[in-house]
Motif scaffolding. Sequence first.
Motif, PDB file in Angstrom:
ATOM      1  N   THR A  37       0.828  -1.203   0.000  1.00 28.23           N
ATOM      2  CA  THR A  37       0.000   0.000   0.000  1.00 28.23           C
ATOM      3  C   THR A  37       0.861   1.252   0.000  1.00 28.23           C
ATOM      4  O   THR A  37       2.037   1.219   0.385  1.00 28.23           O
ATOM      5  N   TYR A  38       0.290   2.345  -0.440  1.00 27.21           N
ATOM      6  CA  TYR A  38       0.970   3.640  -0.342  1.00 27.21           C
ATOM      7  C   TYR A  38       0.900   4.148   1.094  1.00 27.21           C
ATOM      8  O   TYR A  38       1.904   4.568   1.663  1.00 27.21           O
ATOM      9  N   TRP A  39      -0.303   4.100   1.657  1.00 28.03           N
ATOM     10  CA  TRP A  39      -0.489   4.543   3.034  1.00 28.03           C
ATOM     11  C   TRP A  39      -0.285   3.358   3.971  1.00 28.03           C
ATOM     12  O   TRP A  39      -0.820   2.274   3.720  1.00 28.03           O
ATOM     13  N   VAL A  92       0.305   8.605  12.951  1.00 25.53           N
ATOM     14  CA  VAL A  92      -0.564   9.525  13.693  1.00 25.53           C
ATOM     15  C   VAL A  92      -0.900  10.733  12.835  1.00 25.53           C
ATOM     16  O   VAL A  92      -2.042  11.207  12.809  1.00 25.53           O
ATOM     17  N   TYR A  93       0.097  11.241  12.109  1.00 24.38           N
ATOM     18  CA  TYR A  93      -0.148  12.391  11.237  1.00 24.38           C
ATOM     19  C   TYR A  93      -1.174  12.041  10.155  1.00 24.38           C
ATOM     20  O   TYR A  93      -2.072  12.841   9.852  1.00 24.38           O
ATOM     21  N   ASN A  94      -1.042  10.864   9.560  1.00 22.84           N
ATOM     22  CA  ASN A  94      -1.976  10.469   8.507  1.00 22.84           C
ATOM     23  C   ASN A  94      -3.409  10.386   9.024  1.00 22.84           C
ATOM     24  O   ASN A  94      -4.371  10.640   8.290  1.00 22.84           O
ATOM     25  N   LEU A  95      -3.572  10.044  10.298  1.00 23.32           N
ATOM     26  CA  LEU A  95      -4.903   9.900  10.879  1.00 23.32           C
ATOM     27  C   LEU A  95      -5.491  11.222  11.352  1.00 23.32           C
ATOM     28  O   LEU A  95      -6.713  11.383  11.403  1.00 23.32           O
ATOM     29  N   THR A  96      -4.624  12.174  11.701  1.00 28.95           N
ATOM     30  CA  THR A  96      -5.108  13.392  12.357  1.00 28.95           C
ATOM     31  C   THR A  96      -4.670  14.697  11.687  1.00 28.95           C
ATOM     32  O   THR A  96      -5.252  15.749  11.966  1.00 28.95           O
ATOM     33  N   GLY A  97      -3.628  14.637  10.862  1.00 24.53           N
ATOM     34  CA  GLY A  97      -3.062  15.878  10.337  1.00 24.53           C
ATOM     35  C   GLY A  97      -2.183  16.576  11.347  1.00 24.53           C
ATOM     36  O   GLY A  97      -1.699  17.689  11.108  1.00 24.53           O
ATOM     37  N   LYS A  98      -1.966  15.930  12.493  1.00 19.95           N
ATOM     38  CA  LYS A  98      -1.116  16.469  13.549  1.00 19.95           C
ATOM     39  C   LYS A  98      -0.093  15.405  13.948  1.00 19.95           C
ATOM     40  O   LYS A  98      -0.202  14.240  13.555  1.00 19.95           O
ATOM     41  N   ARG A 188      12.117  18.704  15.666  1.00 18.01           N
ATOM     42  CA  ARG A 188      12.210  18.350  14.249  1.00 18.01           C
ATOM     43  C   ARG A 188      11.439  17.055  13.975  1.00 18.01           C
ATOM     44  O   ARG A 188      10.781  16.913  12.944  1.00 18.01           O
ATOM     45  N   LEU A 189      11.523  16.117  14.906  1.00 15.78           N
ATOM     46  CA  LEU A 189      10.794  14.858  14.755  1.00 15.78           C
ATOM     47  C   LEU A 189       9.288  15.105  14.730  1.00 15.78           C
ATOM     48  O   LEU A 189       8.548  14.416  14.024  1.00 15.78           O
ATOM     49  N   ALA A 190       8.840  16.095  15.484  1.00  9.18           N
ATOM     50  CA  ALA A 190       7.407  16.387  15.578  1.00  9.18           C
ATOM     51  C   ALA A 190       6.926  17.362  14.510  1.00  9.18           C
ATOM     52  O   ALA A 190       5.724  17.646  14.439  1.00  9.18           O
ATOM     53  N   ASP A 191       7.812  17.867  13.677  1.00  9.71           N
ATOM     54  CA  ASP A 191       7.440  18.846  12.658  1.00  9.71           C
ATOM     55  C   ASP A 191       6.549  18.194  11.602  1.00  9.71           C
ATOM     56  O   ASP A 191       6.947  17.236  10.928  1.00  9.71           O
ATOM     57  N   VAL A 192       5.352  18.722  11.430  1.00  9.55           N
ATOM     58  CA  VAL A 192       4.394  18.118  10.502  1.00  9.55           C
ATOM     59  C   VAL A 192       4.894  18.153   9.061  1.00  9.55           C
ATOM     60  O   VAL A 192       4.468  17.321   8.230  1.00  9.55           O
ATOM     61  N   GLU A 193       5.798  19.075   8.749  1.00  8.94           N
ATOM     62  CA  GLU A 193       6.299  19.175   7.379  1.00  8.94           C
ATOM     63  C   GLU A 193       7.065  17.918   6.959  1.00  8.94           C
ATOM     64  O   GLU A 193       7.201  17.638   5.768  1.00  8.94           O
ATOM     65  N   ASN A 194       7.574  17.177   7.935  1.00  3.85           N
ATOM     66  CA  ASN A 194       8.301  15.944   7.625  1.00  3.85           C
ATOM     67  C   ASN A 194       7.371  14.842   7.122  1.00  3.85           C
ATOM     68  O   ASN A 194       7.841  13.868   6.517  1.00  3.85           O
ATOM     69  N   TYR A 195       6.091  14.976   7.358  1.00  2.00           N
ATOM     70  CA  TYR A 195       5.162  13.880   7.076  1.00  2.00           C
ATOM     71  C   TYR A 195       4.106  14.240   6.036  1.00  2.00           C
ATOM     72  O   TYR A 195       3.354  13.373   5.620  1.00  2.00           O
ATOM     73  N   ARG A 196       4.091  15.484   5.619  1.00  2.00           N
ATOM     74  CA  ARG A 196       3.111  15.905   4.627  1.00  2.00           C
ATOM     75  C   ARG A 196       3.534  15.402   3.247  1.00  2.00           C
ATOM     76  O   ARG A 196       4.653  15.663   2.803  1.00  2.00           O
ATOM     77  N   LYS A 233      -4.535   4.992  -5.976  1.00  2.00           N
ATOM     78  CA  LYS A 233      -4.673   3.536  -6.031  1.00  2.00           C
ATOM     79  C   LYS A 233      -4.260   2.872  -4.718  1.00  2.00           C
ATOM     80  O   LYS A 233      -4.449   1.667  -4.539  1.00  2.00           O
ATOM     81  N   ASN A 234      -3.645   3.664  -3.814  1.00  2.00           N
ATOM     82  CA  ASN A 234      -3.120   3.153  -2.545  1.00  2.00           C
ATOM     83  C   ASN A 234      -2.186   1.968  -2.764  1.00  2.00           C
ATOM     84  O   ASN A 234      -2.335   0.890  -2.177  1.00  2.00           O
ATOM     85  N   ILE A 235      -1.218   2.180  -3.648  1.00  4.24           N
ATOM     86  CA  ILE A 235      -0.181   1.178  -3.886  1.00  4.24           C
ATOM     87  C   ILE A 235       1.177   1.866  -3.804  1.00  4.24           C
ATOM     88  O   ILE A 235       1.277   3.083  -3.994  1.00  4.24           O
ATOM     89  N   PRO A 236       2.257   1.136  -3.521  1.00  6.51           N
ATOM     90  CA  PRO A 236       3.580   1.764  -3.466  1.00  6.51           C
ATOM     91  C   PRO A 236       3.921   2.444  -4.787  1.00  6.51           C
ATOM     92  O   PRO A 236       3.585   1.933  -5.868  1.00  6.51           O
ATOM     93  N   ARG A 237       4.577   3.595  -4.708  1.00  5.76           N
ATOM     94  CA  ARG A 237       4.898   4.350  -5.927  1.00  5.76           C
ATOM     95  C   ARG A 237       5.726   3.516  -6.901  1.00  5.76           C
ATOM     96  O   ARG A 237       5.622   3.677  -8.112  1.00  5.76           O
ATOM     97  N   GLY A 238       6.551   2.610  -6.378  1.00  6.56           N
ATOM     98  CA  GLY A 238       7.367   1.773  -7.245  1.00  6.56           C
ATOM     99  C   GLY A 238       6.550   0.823  -8.089  1.00  6.56           C
ATOM    100  O   GLY A 238       7.037   0.316  -9.109  1.00  6.56           O
ATOM    101  N   ARG A 239       5.305   0.557  -7.671  1.00  4.28           N
ATOM    102  CA  ARG A 239       4.425  -0.298  -8.469  1.00  4.28           C
ATOM    103  C   ARG A 239       3.941   0.438  -9.711  1.00  4.28           C
ATOM    104  O   ARG A 239       3.570  -0.189 -10.697  1.00  4.28           O
ATOM    105  N   ILE A 240       3.891   1.756  -9.632  1.00  2.22           N
ATOM    106  CA  ILE A 240       3.527   2.546 -10.805  1.00  2.22           C
ATOM    107  C   ILE A 240       4.719   2.593 -11.760  1.00  2.22           C
ATOM    108  O   ILE A 240       4.608   2.265 -12.939  1.00  2.22           O
ATOM    109  N   MET A 241       5.862   2.977 -11.201  1.00  6.94           N
ATOM    110  CA  MET A 241       7.060   3.114 -12.021  1.00  6.94           C
ATOM    111  C   MET A 241       8.266   3.273 -11.095  1.00  6.94           C
ATOM    112  O   MET A 241       8.193   3.993 -10.099  1.00  6.94           O
ATOM    113  N   ARG A 242       9.371   2.633 -11.407  1.00  7.62           N
ATOM    114  CA  ARG A 242      10.571   2.746 -10.597  1.00  7.62           C
ATOM    115  C   ARG A 242      11.283   4.067 -10.880  1.00  7.62           C
ATOM    116  O   ARG A 242      11.100   4.686 -11.938  1.00  7.62           O
ATOM    117  N   ASP A 243      12.090   4.491  -9.938  1.00 14.04           N
ATOM    118  CA  ASP A 243      12.810   5.757 -10.087  1.00 14.04           C
ATOM    119  C   ASP A 243      13.656   5.790 -11.357  1.00 14.04           C
ATOM    120  O   ASP A 243      13.724   6.811 -12.049  1.00 14.04           O
TER     121      ASP A 243
END
Length: 404
Positions: A37-39, A92-98, A188-196, A233-243
């Motif tokens: 999955t992607y998520w 946690v960020y994915n579930l709450t935005g925080k 820095r670990l808690a910075d939401v920008e790291n997970y957006r 599609k909720n699949i890993p990006r590599g399933r679409i196309m590799r880097d």
Amino acid sequence: MKIHPLITTTEALAELCERLAKAEFVTVDTEFMRENTYWPELCLVQIADTNEAAAIDPLAPGMDLSPLLDLLVDNEDVLKIFHAGGQDVEIVYNLTGKTPHPIFDTQIAMMAISQSEQIGYSNLVEAWLGLTIDKGARFTDWSRRPLTERQIEYAIGDVTHLSKIFPRILKRLIKTGRGEWLNAEMERLADVENYRSDPNAAWQKVRAPNRNPTVLGRLKALAAWREREAMDKNIPRGRIMRDETLADLASHPPKQQAELAKVRGLSAGWRDNEIGKRLMGVLADAQPLDPSEIPARSSRGAPLGKEGALVADLLKLLLKIRAREIDIAARLLARSDDLEALAAGQRKDVAILKGWRYEQFGRDALDLVEGKLAFAVVEGKLKMAHIDDIGSSPGDEAVAHVDG
């Protein structure tokens, strides 16, 4: 410590969180699956304080995680303890935005009181508690139900052990006076920008084929498209196309969709399917990358050159010596890009020239590049010494220094 049965109802979860809300800290861990999955799919949450511990089943029918999420992200009175918690925080960020706050990561903390760069949880438990963790359940498919008693016991152990280790680490930090060194790291670990997830920034994680603005513009457009396809599609990006395929298409874009069948890494079906059609549309609409977005050739945009590279190597040696002397992980003290920036003549916005890093390492690093510091072999040990002090050192010495 009281170990609860697996929590499978919102009511039991709310009662647990009401009690934990009165604790000074809670230790938290998660089990999840993301191979397909992607998520990441959250499968289990473990939490403990010094009195009780429980595993929570987020996949149980009717389970509402709101009481737990409120505790983690809205209760500022309870410190949340993780070990290597980046992926747990992401969930946690994915579930709450925080993100959980306030937060403390024992893996990062170990870098301040030892030379351990990224100590694993098993080694942490063995070092502090003298226990060996049974790793038999480590590769469990946590999405399968029912979970066995052994699996639940293994999972809860991650937080019960941590609840005993954290106070000891904290005591060591207080004794050494290094707790403040970690404040910025924890924030820095808690910075939401790291997970957006920003599709428009996805290209920065792909190795750029070259610095041509047109090529980089196609790379940015393709990477954003791939990211959105994977999200939808909720699949890993590599399933679409590799880097590698992405970069190849950016450098050598096909003129017609039929040519996609010849691209390494794509199936023949791309020549006439809908996803191939969308890809061709992205290529057609791609615009050259704005010059302000083109990454610098080297750290901070300052080219090192051969002599600068040698100076950077000496700084890395200095870093190893100092990390050993004060018993700290070199990675916490300084990063390679800071050393290269300093070697290239950069003085502004360099982390090692500020705060505690300057006191512990930056001052000597600056002296080294300015020819005021040398390496000396004293009584068979490699040390650093200021030029004025070398003559008074006992014994024969071999000295190397950098002229400013």
